[in-house]
Design a protein around this motif. Structure first.
Motif, PDB file in Angstrom:
ATOM      1  N   ASN A 194       0.804  -1.230   0.000  1.00 35.54           N
ATOM      2  CA  ASN A 194       0.000   0.000   0.000  1.00 35.54           C
ATOM      3  C   ASN A 194       0.836   1.277   0.000  1.00 35.54           C
ATOM      4  O   ASN A 194       0.378   2.328   0.427  1.00 35.54           O
ATOM      5  CB  ASN A 194      -0.968   0.017   1.183  1.00 35.54           C
ATOM      6  CG  ASN A 194      -1.973  -1.119   1.130  1.00 35.54           C
ATOM      7  OD1 ASN A 194      -2.401  -1.517   0.050  1.00 35.54           O
ATOM      8  ND2 ASN A 194      -2.318  -1.650   2.279  1.00 35.54           N
ATOM      9  N   ASP A 252       3.786   3.689  -2.441  1.00 38.58           N
ATOM     10  CA  ASP A 252       4.383   3.909  -3.764  1.00 38.58           C
ATOM     11  C   ASP A 252       5.905   3.854  -3.685  1.00 38.58           C
ATOM     12  O   ASP A 252       6.606   4.680  -4.249  1.00 38.58           O
ATOM     13  CB  ASP A 252       3.960   5.271  -4.316  1.00 38.58           C
ATOM     14  CG  ASP A 252       2.480   5.325  -4.625  1.00 38.58           C
ATOM     15  OD1 ASP A 252       1.844   4.253  -4.625  1.00 38.58           O
ATOM     16  OD2 ASP A 252       1.966   6.423  -4.866  1.00 38.58           O
ATOM     17  N   ARG A 310       4.872   3.017 -13.064  1.00 41.27           N
ATOM     18  CA  ARG A 310       3.417   3.029 -12.951  1.00 41.27           C
ATOM     19  C   ARG A 310       2.835   1.878 -13.772  1.00 41.27           C
ATOM     20  O   ARG A 310       3.278   1.582 -14.875  1.00 41.27           O
ATOM     21  CB  ARG A 310       2.857   4.365 -13.421  1.00 41.27           C
ATOM     22  CG  ARG A 310       1.325   4.422 -13.381  1.00 41.27           C
ATOM     23  CD  ARG A 310       0.825   5.842 -13.413  1.00 41.27           C
ATOM     24  NE  ARG A 310       1.082   6.516 -12.145  1.00 41.27           N
ATOM     25  CZ  ARG A 310       0.675   7.755 -11.877  1.00 41.27           C
ATOM     26  NH1 ARG A 310       0.037   8.450 -12.805  1.00 41.27           N
ATOM     27  NH2 ARG A 310       0.928   8.302 -10.707  1.00 41.27           N
ATOM     28  N   PHE A 370     -11.445  -3.995  -8.025  1.00 39.93           N
ATOM     29  CA  PHE A 370     -10.075  -3.616  -8.341  1.00 39.93           C
ATOM     30  C   PHE A 370      -9.271  -4.843  -8.775  1.00 39.93           C
ATOM     31  O   PHE A 370      -9.657  -5.981  -8.499  1.00 39.93           O
ATOM     32  CB  PHE A 370      -9.408  -2.967  -7.126  1.00 39.93           C
ATOM     33  CG  PHE A 370      -9.944  -1.602  -6.806  1.00 39.93           C
ATOM     34  CD1 PHE A 370      -9.370  -0.466  -7.354  1.00 39.93           C
ATOM     35  CD2 PHE A 370     -11.041  -1.457  -5.972  1.00 39.93           C
ATOM     36  CE1 PHE A 370      -9.866   0.794  -7.066  1.00 39.93           C
ATOM     37  CE2 PHE A 370     -11.552  -0.199  -5.682  1.00 39.93           C
ATOM     38  CZ  PHE A 370     -10.963   0.931  -6.229  1.00 39.93           C
ATOM     39  N   TYR A 416      -7.630   1.788 -14.287  1.00 38.50           N
ATOM     40  CA  TYR A 416      -6.950   1.818 -12.990  1.00 38.50           C
ATOM     41  C   TYR A 416      -5.451   2.068 -13.168  1.00 38.50           C
ATOM     42  O   TYR A 416      -4.885   1.814 -14.223  1.00 38.50           O
ATOM     43  CB  TYR A 416      -7.153   0.479 -12.266  1.00 38.50           C
ATOM     44  CG  TYR A 416      -8.606   0.086 -12.138  1.00 38.50           C
ATOM     45  CD1 TYR A 416      -9.302   0.309 -10.957  1.00 38.50           C
ATOM     46  CD2 TYR A 416      -9.290  -0.488 -13.213  1.00 38.50           C
ATOM     47  CE1 TYR A 416     -10.637  -0.039 -10.839  1.00 38.50           C
ATOM     48  CE2 TYR A 416     -10.632  -0.820 -13.113  1.00 38.50           C
ATOM     49  CZ  TYR A 416     -11.307  -0.597 -11.926  1.00 38.50           C
ATOM     50  OH  TYR A 416     -12.621  -0.925 -11.819  1.00 38.50           O
ATOM     51  N   ARG A 462      -1.527   2.259 -10.548  1.00 40.51           N
ATOM     52  CA  ARG A 462      -0.836   2.236  -9.258  1.00 40.51           C
ATOM     53  C   ARG A 462       0.657   2.319  -9.509  1.00 40.51           C
ATOM     54  O   ARG A 462       1.134   2.096 -10.633  1.00 40.51           O
ATOM     55  CB  ARG A 462      -1.152   0.970  -8.477  1.00 40.51           C
ATOM     56  CG  ARG A 462      -0.546  -0.304  -9.066  1.00 40.51           C
ATOM     57  CD  ARG A 462      -0.707  -1.488  -8.137  1.00 40.51           C
ATOM     58  NE  ARG A 462      -0.183  -2.710  -8.735  1.00 40.51           N
ATOM     59  CZ  ARG A 462      -0.104  -3.878  -8.103  1.00 40.51           C
ATOM     60  NH1 ARG A 462      -0.528  -3.994  -6.867  1.00 40.51           N
ATOM     61  NH2 ARG A 462       0.395  -4.944  -8.705  1.00 40.51           N
ATOM     62  N   GLU A 521      -1.856   1.390  -3.544  1.00 41.43           N
ATOM     63  CA  GLU A 521      -3.246   1.019  -3.751  1.00 41.43           C
ATOM     64  C   GLU A 521      -3.669   1.342  -5.182  1.00 41.43           C
ATOM     65  O   GLU A 521      -3.286   2.360  -5.740  1.00 41.43           O
ATOM     66  CB  GLU A 521      -4.143   1.771  -2.766  1.00 41.43           C
ATOM     67  CG  GLU A 521      -3.907   1.386  -1.313  1.00 41.43           C
ATOM     68  CD  GLU A 521      -4.851   2.127  -0.377  1.00 41.43           C
ATOM     69  OE1 GLU A 521      -5.617   2.980  -0.876  1.00 41.43           O
ATOM     70  OE2 GLU A 521      -4.821   1.849   0.825  1.00 41.43           O
ATOM     71  N   TRP A 522      -4.444   0.438  -5.758  1.00 43.10           N
ATOM     72  CA  TRP A 522      -5.007   0.704  -7.077  1.00 43.10           C
ATOM     73  C   TRP A 522      -5.966   1.880  -6.976  1.00 43.10           C
ATOM     74  O   TRP A 522      -6.756   1.979  -6.038  1.00 43.10           O
ATOM     75  CB  TRP A 522      -5.759  -0.518  -7.597  1.00 43.10           C
ATOM     76  CG  TRP A 522      -4.870  -1.588  -8.144  1.00 43.10           C
ATOM     77  CD1 TRP A 522      -4.519  -2.758  -7.538  1.00 43.10           C
ATOM     78  CD2 TRP A 522      -4.225  -1.602  -9.428  1.00 43.10           C
ATOM     79  NE1 TRP A 522      -3.696  -3.496  -8.357  1.00 43.10           N
ATOM     80  CE2 TRP A 522      -3.507  -2.822  -9.516  1.00 43.10           C
ATOM     81  CE3 TRP A 522      -4.192  -0.718 -10.504  1.00 43.10           C
ATOM     82  CZ2 TRP A 522      -2.759  -3.161 -10.636  1.00 43.10           C
ATOM     83  CZ3 TRP A 522      -3.449  -1.056 -11.625  1.00 43.10           C
ATOM     84  CH2 TRP A 522      -2.752  -2.262 -11.687  1.00 43.10           C
ATOM     85  N   LYS A 523      -5.897   2.776  -7.944  1.00 41.34           N
ATOM     86  CA  LYS A 523      -6.793   3.936  -7.994  1.00 41.34           C
ATOM     87  C   LYS A 523      -7.471   3.965  -9.352  1.00 41.34           C
ATOM     88  O   LYS A 523      -6.920   3.522 -10.349  1.00 41.34           O
ATOM     89  CB  LYS A 523      -6.001   5.227  -7.776  1.00 41.34           C
ATOM     90  CG  LYS A 523      -5.298   5.280  -6.426  1.00 41.34           C
ATOM     91  CD  LYS A 523      -4.455   6.549  -6.304  1.00 41.34           C
ATOM     92  CE  LYS A 523      -3.698   6.561  -4.988  1.00 41.34           C
ATOM     93  NZ  LYS A 523      -2.837   7.773  -4.868  1.00 41.34           N
ATOM     94  N   LYS A 524      -8.682   4.523  -9.362  1.00 36.66           N
ATOM     95  CA  LYS A 524      -9.418   4.646 -10.618  1.00 36.66           C
ATOM     96  C   LYS A 524      -9.136   5.995 -11.268  1.00 36.66           C
ATOM     97  O   LYS A 524      -9.029   7.002 -10.575  1.00 36.66           O
ATOM     98  CB  LYS A 524     -10.918   4.526 -10.370  1.00 36.66           C
ATOM     99  CG  LYS A 524     -11.397   3.125 -10.052  1.00 36.66           C
ATOM    100  CD  LYS A 524     -12.918   3.101  -9.995  1.00 36.66           C
ATOM    101  CE  LYS A 524     -13.422   1.685  -9.727  1.00 36.66           C
ATOM    102  NZ  LYS A 524     -14.901   1.631  -9.729  1.00 36.66           N
ATOM    103  N   SER A 573     -10.489   9.116 -13.075  1.00 40.07           N
ATOM    104  CA  SER A 573     -11.804   9.735 -12.971  1.00 40.07           C
ATOM    105  C   SER A 573     -12.505   9.800 -14.324  1.00 40.07           C
ATOM    106  O   SER A 573     -13.730   9.858 -14.394  1.00 40.07           O
ATOM    107  CB  SER A 573     -11.677  11.140 -12.381  1.00 40.07           C
ATOM    108  OG  SER A 573     -10.819  11.941 -13.187  1.00 40.07           O
TER     109      SER A 573
END
Length: 274
Positions: free
Chosen positions: A41, A43, A138, A181, A248, A250, A255-258, A260
């Protein structure tokens, strides 16, 4: 400033910086390349080189956080940072993961060719620039919604632009859903594609998986990231204004993020049950 005082400051700063190096290898003591080592969790992390070596900076991190190693085909390795620091050596041995292979009988008439995902290469959406160190590791992923049996034949990336003078390597993965996710990898090996600029045809990169037996009958994710030694620029096209819920990203084990909005041009060719 007093030189004695400056020396003390430099020594103190050096002692407070914590960089750990080691080698990741298999049960047979063979080095494992492209293994990701990082903090769960966070980076923060590193990727092993051709000799399986890594260097990770854990300066200022909570000692109760979990250090994690992942590479397809092997069982993941986890250990609390405080316990890891207490080891005499920081070499890590990974165990091979056991996979059950499903026997699949293909009846050609019951399957058809389909492509899922986005194929727009007119606008820059995301990508890699070796001058931007923060984003070089990334990972981008899209979700494929599916309830029928299918075979993944090819993963494609549609590029808006690129500038590479030497071979680059991209690493792909196919993952299960963990809620909404990306979750655990479905692969028993690392899916790597090394290319030169001559291999890019019509601004498209393709990883041929026809010789792999990748059969799925559920929702899944397709992801891509650059290798540690990536040099140059490579940008994926995409649909900028599409309001997607299936895109997605990361860094390392963050943590995986969406996203927008928008969809990167990642798509898959499949053979799907009618």
């Amino acid at each position: 400033m007093n030189f004695k005082y400056l020396f003390i400051l430099l020594v103190t700063a050096n002692l407070s910086a914590q960089k750990i190096s080691g080698t990741i290898f298999s049960e047979k003591h063979q080095p494992i390349t492209d293994a990701r080592i990082g903090i769960e969790n966070e980076d923060t992390g590193s990727i092993t080189d051709q000799e399986g070596k890594y260097l990770i900076d854990i300066t200022g991190l909570d000692k109760n956080k979990i250090l994690k190693v992942e590479v397809n085909g092997y069982e993941p390795f986890k250990i609390k940072i405080s316990d890891f620091e207490a080891l005499q050596k920081y070499d890590i041995s990974l165990n091979k993961k056991a996979f059950e292979i499903e026997n699949v009988n293909i009846i050609p008439k019951k399957y058809s060719q389909k492509n899922f995902g986005t194929r727009n290469s007119k606008r820059v959406y995301c990508g890699y620039d070796s001058q931007d160190v923060k984003k070089i590791f990334r990972e981008y992923a899209i979700k494929i919604k599916n309830q029928r049996k299918l075979k993944v034949k090819k993963i494609n990336l549609n590029l808006s632009s690129f500038a590479i003078e030497e071979p680059i390597t991209l690493i792909f993965d196919i993952q299960k859903s963990a809620g909404d996710f990306p979750g655990e990898s479905m692969m028993n090996e690392t899916l790597k594609l090394t290319i030169t600029k001559e291999d890019i045809r019509d601004n498209t990169i393709s990883l041929d998986l026809n010789d792999k037996s990748i059969w799925l009958n559920e929702d899944f994710f397709v992801s891509v990231r650059a290798s540690e030694d990536f040099k140059g620029k490579l940008f994926l096209g995409g649909n900028i204004f599409a309001f997607s819920k299936n895109t997605y990203y990361r860094n390392y084990f963050g943590e995986w993020k969406k996203f927008s909005a928008g969809e990167p041009s990642i798509n898959v060719d499949v053979l799907i049950e009618k």
